[in-house]
Design a protein around this motif. Structure first.
Motif, PDB file in Angstrom:
ATOM      1  N   ILE A  51       0.833  -1.209   0.000  1.00 40.97           N
ATOM      2  CA  ILE A  51       0.000   0.000   0.000  1.00 40.97           C
ATOM      3  C   ILE A  51       0.869   1.262   0.000  1.00 40.97           C
ATOM      4  O   ILE A  51       0.605   2.217  -0.731  1.00 40.97           O
ATOM      5  CB  ILE A  51      -0.952   0.005   1.208  1.00 40.97           C
ATOM      6  N   GLY A  52       1.913   1.255   0.822  1.00 39.29           N
ATOM      7  CA  GLY A  52       2.782   2.422   0.881  1.00 39.29           C
ATOM      8  C   GLY A  52       3.481   2.680  -0.433  1.00 39.29           C
ATOM      9  O   GLY A  52       3.683   3.834  -0.830  1.00 39.29           O
ATOM     10  N   LEU A  53       3.875   1.618  -1.142  1.00 37.57           N
ATOM     11  CA  LEU A  53       4.528   1.789  -2.438  1.00 37.57           C
ATOM     12  C   LEU A  53       3.574   2.440  -3.436  1.00 37.57           C
ATOM     13  O   LEU A  53       3.975   3.295  -4.229  1.00 37.57           O
ATOM     14  CB  LEU A  53       5.003   0.432  -2.963  1.00 37.57           C
ATOM     15  N   LEU A  54       2.313   2.045  -3.392  1.00 39.50           N
ATOM     16  CA  LEU A  54       1.317   2.664  -4.273  1.00 39.50           C
ATOM     17  C   LEU A  54       1.178   4.144  -3.958  1.00 39.50           C
ATOM     18  O   LEU A  54       1.193   4.989  -4.869  1.00 39.50           O
ATOM     19  CB  LEU A  54      -0.036   1.961  -4.107  1.00 39.50           C
ATOM     20  N   HIS A  55       1.062   4.498  -2.682  1.00 36.75           N
ATOM     21  CA  HIS A  55       0.957   5.900  -2.289  1.00 36.75           C
ATOM     22  C   HIS A  55       2.200   6.671  -2.697  1.00 36.75           C
ATOM     23  O   HIS A  55       2.116   7.794  -3.231  1.00 36.75           O
ATOM     24  CB  HIS A  55       0.765   6.010  -0.771  1.00 36.75           C
ATOM     25  N   ALA A  56       3.387   6.081  -2.463  1.00 34.45           N
ATOM     26  CA  ALA A  56       4.635   6.751  -2.815  1.00 34.45           C
ATOM     27  C   ALA A  56       4.740   6.960  -4.317  1.00 34.45           C
ATOM     28  O   ALA A  56       5.227   7.993  -4.779  1.00 34.45           O
ATOM     29  CB  ALA A  56       5.825   5.937  -2.297  1.00 34.45           C
ATOM     30  N   ALA A  57       4.269   5.972  -5.097  1.00 32.28           N
ATOM     31  CA  ALA A  57       4.313   6.103  -6.553  1.00 32.28           C
ATOM     32  C   ALA A  57       3.397   7.224  -7.032  1.00 32.28           C
ATOM     33  O   ALA A  57       3.752   7.991  -7.941  1.00 32.28           O
ATOM     34  CB  ALA A  57       3.917   4.778  -7.212  1.00 32.28           C
ATOM     35  N   LEU A  58       2.228   7.327  -6.429  1.00 30.50           N
ATOM     36  CA  LEU A  58       1.308   8.404  -6.801  1.00 30.50           C
ATOM     37  C   LEU A  58       1.897   9.771  -6.459  1.00 30.50           C
ATOM     38  O   LEU A  58       1.783  10.728  -7.237  1.00 30.50           O
ATOM     39  CB  LEU A  58      -0.040   8.213  -6.093  1.00 30.50           C
ATOM     40  N   LEU A  59       2.546   9.866  -5.295  1.00 34.05           N
ATOM     41  CA  LEU A  59       3.195  11.119  -4.922  1.00 34.05           C
ATOM     42  C   LEU A  59       4.332  11.454  -5.881  1.00 34.05           C
ATOM     43  O   LEU A  59       4.529  12.611  -6.263  1.00 34.05           O
ATOM     44  CB  LEU A  59       3.731  11.021  -3.498  1.00 34.05           C
ATOM     45  N   ASP A  60       5.085  10.429  -6.281  1.00 35.82           N
ATOM     46  CA  ASP A  60       6.202  10.654  -7.203  1.00 35.82           C
ATOM     47  C   ASP A  60       5.698  11.179  -8.540  1.00 35.82           C
ATOM     48  O   ASP A  60       6.272  12.112  -9.113  1.00 35.82           O
ATOM     49  CB  ASP A  60       6.980   9.356  -7.399  1.00 35.82           C
ATOM     50  N   VAL A  61       4.616  10.592  -9.045  1.00 30.30           N
ATOM     51  CA  VAL A  61       4.046  11.050 -10.320  1.00 30.30           C
ATOM     52  C   VAL A  61       3.585  12.498 -10.204  1.00 30.30           C
ATOM     53  O   VAL A  61       3.780  13.310 -11.119  1.00 30.30           O
ATOM     54  CB  VAL A  61       2.877  10.135 -10.743  1.00 30.30           C
ATOM     55  N   ALA A  62       2.990  12.842  -9.074  1.00 31.40           N
ATOM     56  CA  ALA A  62       2.498  14.209  -8.877  1.00 31.40           C
ATOM     57  C   ALA A  62       3.634  15.217  -8.817  1.00 31.40           C
ATOM     58  O   ALA A  62       3.410  16.413  -9.064  1.00 31.40           O
ATOM     59  CB  ALA A  62       1.668  14.292  -7.595  1.00 31.40           C
ATOM     60  N   HIS A  63       4.842  14.763  -8.529  1.00 30.26           N
ATOM     61  CA  HIS A  63       5.974  15.671  -8.401  1.00 30.26           C
ATOM     62  C   HIS A  63       6.896  15.652  -9.617  1.00 30.26           C
ATOM     63  O   HIS A  63       8.003  16.182  -9.554  1.00 30.26           O
ATOM     64  CB  HIS A  63       6.779  15.330  -7.140  1.00 30.26           C
ATOM     65  N   ARG A  64       6.441  15.055 -10.696  1.00 29.43           N
ATOM     66  CA  ARG A  64       7.256  15.020 -11.915  1.00 29.43           C
ATOM     67  C   ARG A  64       6.543  15.725 -13.057  1.00 29.43           C
ATOM     68  O   ARG A  64       5.312  15.738 -13.137  1.00 29.43           O
ATOM     69  CB  ARG A  64       7.582  13.577 -12.311  1.00 29.43           C
ATOM     70  N   ASP A  65       7.342  16.314 -13.933  1.00 28.66           N
ATOM     71  CA  ASP A  65       6.812  16.951 -15.124  1.00 28.66           C
ATOM     72  C   ASP A  65       6.280  15.864 -16.056  1.00 28.66           C
ATOM     73  O   ASP A  65       7.005  14.918 -16.377  1.00 28.66           O
ATOM     74  CB  ASP A  65       7.926  17.740 -15.820  1.00 28.66           C
ATOM     75  N   PRO A  66       5.028  15.941 -16.496  1.00 29.36           N
ATOM     76  CA  PRO A  66       4.442  14.856 -17.289  1.00 29.36           C
ATOM     77  C   PRO A  66       5.100  14.657 -18.653  1.00 29.36           C
ATOM     78  O   PRO A  66       5.048  13.558 -19.210  1.00 29.36           O
ATOM     79  CB  PRO A  66       2.973  15.277 -17.444  1.00 29.36           C
ATOM     80  N   LEU A  67       5.731  15.692 -19.203  1.00 22.34           N
ATOM     81  CA  LEU A  67       6.352  15.555 -20.523  1.00 22.34           C
ATOM     82  C   LEU A  67       7.755  14.964 -20.428  1.00 22.34           C
ATOM     83  O   LEU A  67       8.087  14.000 -21.124  1.00 22.34           O
ATOM     84  CB  LEU A  67       6.408  16.917 -21.227  1.00 22.34           C
ATOM     85  N   THR A  68       8.587  15.525 -19.569  1.00 23.22           N
ATOM     86  CA  THR A  68       9.997  15.151 -19.534  1.00 23.22           C
ATOM     87  C   THR A  68      10.333  14.143 -18.440  1.00 23.22           C
ATOM     88  O   THR A  68      11.423  13.574 -18.445  1.00 23.22           O
ATOM     89  CB  THR A  68      10.863  16.402 -19.330  1.00 23.22           C
ATOM     90  N   ALA A  69       9.427  13.951 -17.480  1.00 22.74           N
ATOM     91  CA  ALA A  69       9.610  13.020 -16.350  1.00 22.74           C
ATOM     92  C   ALA A  69      10.669  13.483 -15.351  1.00 22.74           C
ATOM     93  O   ALA A  69      11.004  12.745 -14.424  1.00 22.74           O
ATOM     94  CB  ALA A  69       9.934  11.608 -16.834  1.00 22.74           C
ATOM     95  N   VAL A  70      11.212  14.701 -15.516  1.00 22.28           N
ATOM     96  CA  VAL A  70      12.093  15.242 -14.479  1.00 22.28           C
ATOM     97  C   VAL A  70      11.213  15.883 -13.412  1.00 22.28           C
ATOM     98  O   VAL A  70       9.998  15.979 -13.556  1.00 22.28           O
ATOM     99  CB  VAL A  70      13.096  16.258 -15.066  1.00 22.28           C
ATOM    100  N   TRP A  71      11.817  16.345 -12.301  1.00 24.35           N
ATOM    101  CA  TRP A  71      11.026  16.925 -11.220  1.00 24.35           C
ATOM    102  C   TRP A  71      10.336  18.203 -11.683  1.00 24.35           C
ATOM    103  O   TRP A  71      10.878  18.952 -12.508  1.00 24.35           O
ATOM    104  CB  TRP A  71      11.912  17.264 -10.020  1.00 24.35           C
ATOM    105  N   ASN A  72       9.131  18.442 -11.168  1.00 30.06           N
ATOM    106  CA  ASN A  72       8.506  19.747 -11.342  1.00 30.06           C
ATOM    107  C   ASN A  72       8.873  20.618 -10.138  1.00 30.06           C
ATOM    108  O   ASN A  72       9.666  20.218  -9.291  1.00 30.06           O
ATOM    109  CB  ASN A  72       6.982  19.621 -11.517  1.00 30.06           C
ATOM    110  N   ARG A  73       8.309  21.814 -10.057  1.00 28.00           N
ATOM    111  CA  ARG A  73       8.689  22.730  -8.982  1.00 28.00           C
ATOM    112  C   ARG A  73       8.389  22.136  -7.603  1.00 28.00           C
ATOM    113  O   ARG A  73       9.209  22.229  -6.687  1.00 28.00           O
ATOM    114  CB  ARG A  73       7.960  24.071  -9.149  1.00 28.00           C
ATOM    115  N   ALA A  74       7.213  21.514  -7.458  1.00 31.25           N
ATOM    116  CA  ALA A  74       6.872  20.908  -6.169  1.00 31.25           C
ATOM    117  C   ALA A  74       7.829  19.765  -5.846  1.00 31.25           C
ATOM    118  O   ALA A  74       8.243  19.590  -4.700  1.00 31.25           O
ATOM    119  CB  ALA A  74       5.434  20.408  -6.189  1.00 31.25           C
ATOM    120  N   GLY A  75       8.185  18.974  -6.864  1.00 28.77           N
ATOM    121  CA  GLY A  75       9.113  17.872  -6.652  1.00 28.77           C
ATOM    122  C   GLY A  75      10.494  18.352  -6.240  1.00 28.77           C
ATOM    123  O   GLY A  75      11.164  17.726  -5.417  1.00 28.77           O
TER     124      GLY A  75
END
Length: 317
Positions: free
Chosen positions: A152-176
């Motif tokens: 369960i924690g891995l799923l939550h962590a993965a969702l948080l990671d996606v939210a903190h990455r730029d959807p086009l380039t996959a690098v960190w966004n400002r929040a990340g």
């Protein structure tokens, strides 16, 4: 850590501590005339202390650590005094919940160490408690705690990671970027490493979109970020601030090394990239913001001194 993350993490921790407080308080009230309720009394006191530490906003620094410590230590202590096996089964629930919380919000290695410690604490409680637990439970409790936390924690962590990455380039966004800085800045402070900020900006990027279309512009961005991530050292933070502006943060680089890396990242291909560099002991978010502003000023100074390419030599793919 970004404000949104801090608020959400605090809210979840408060819910956990409040539920545990009610859980242990009710168990204590139901066992007032029994001597085996001392574990619940200690657990109630611990989660109450944790709740008091977590209430002020924002819940960060030593107050967060106190709240987390109390939330982790209360469940194993509650196990120690139980005389009935049914109580031991119920005591497993808070252990799983706090393990999932830690796995969701903390680094993988840290979360696994804490989950293992919770599993060991549960086994110690089962062995010491007057209730004679089946030997298989000594394996079952740690497996449940670590296994459920991982899934369960891995799923939550993965969702948080996606939210903190730029959807086009996959690098960190400002929040990340600011989430990662929460770990990078204290580490740099402990090692007394300088912090280098490199700002990269693609020259005349609008002309690429206008001439070749936005798909071509997206290709430029993804190809550049793929190259940059292979050129920077491990541990460096590659971030897309927005549009065609990127920032790279790394430790252990003085200004000469940082400028050499910035020039290598700018490259000499058909796509012209300007860079700005700032280096300093920016060990807290406010100081980092000043360092980022200094790198931005250096970037615009460089762009002002860079000759613009002739119209017939506009950037090409």
């Amino acid at each position: 850590m970004p404000v949104l993350n801090t608020v959400l993490r605090r809210r979840i921790l408060l819910i956990y501590l409040t539920v545990c407080l009610l859980f242990y308080a009710l168990a204590t009230l139901a066992s007032l005339d029994r001597a085996d309720a001392w574990g619940e009394r200690i657990a109630t006191s611990l989660v109450a202390i944790g709740l008091l530490a977590a209430l002020p906003r924002p819940t960060v620094g030593w107050r967060y650590r106190v709240a987390l410590f109390c939330g982790c230590t209360a469940p194993p202590i509650a196990l120690i005094s139980h005389t009935e096996l049914a109580a031991q089964v119920w005591a497993l629930i808070p252990l799983i919940l706090i393990a999932v919380f830690v796995r969701s919000w903390h680094r993988t290695r840290t979360a696994r160490v804490i989950a293992a410690a919770l599993g060991i604490g549960a086994d110690v409680g089962l062995v010491i408690a007057p209730a004679e637990a089946p030997p298989l439970w000594l394996l079952m409790f740690p497996v449940c705690i670590m296994g459920i936390a991982e899934v369960i924690g891995l799923l939550h962590a993965a969702l948080l990671d996606v939210a903190h990455r730029d959807p086009l380039t996959a690098v960190w966004n400002r929040a990340g970027l600011y989430r990662e800085l929460a770990d990078l800045l204290p580490r740099a402070r402990r090692r007394k490493d300088p912090l280098a900020v490199i700002v990269l900006d693609i020259d005349d990027f609008k002309s690429v979109n206008d001439r070749d279309g936005h798909a071509a512009g997206d290709t430029v961005l993804t190809e550049l970020t793929e190259r940059w991530t292979t050129q920077v050292p491990d541990g460096a933070l590659v971030t897309r601030l927005g549009g065609d502006e990127f920032v790279i943060v790394l430790t252990g680089y003085d200004e000469s090394r940082a400028r050499a890396l910035a020039e290598a990242l700018s490259g000499d291909g058909p796509i012209h990239v300007s860079n700005g560099v700032a280096v300093g002991a920016a060990y807290d978010p406010a100081a980092f913001a000043g360092l980022l502003a200094a790198a931005d000023r250096d970037l615009y100074l460089a762009k002002g001194n860079k000759p613009r390419p002739p119209a017939d030599e506009a950037p090409a793919l």
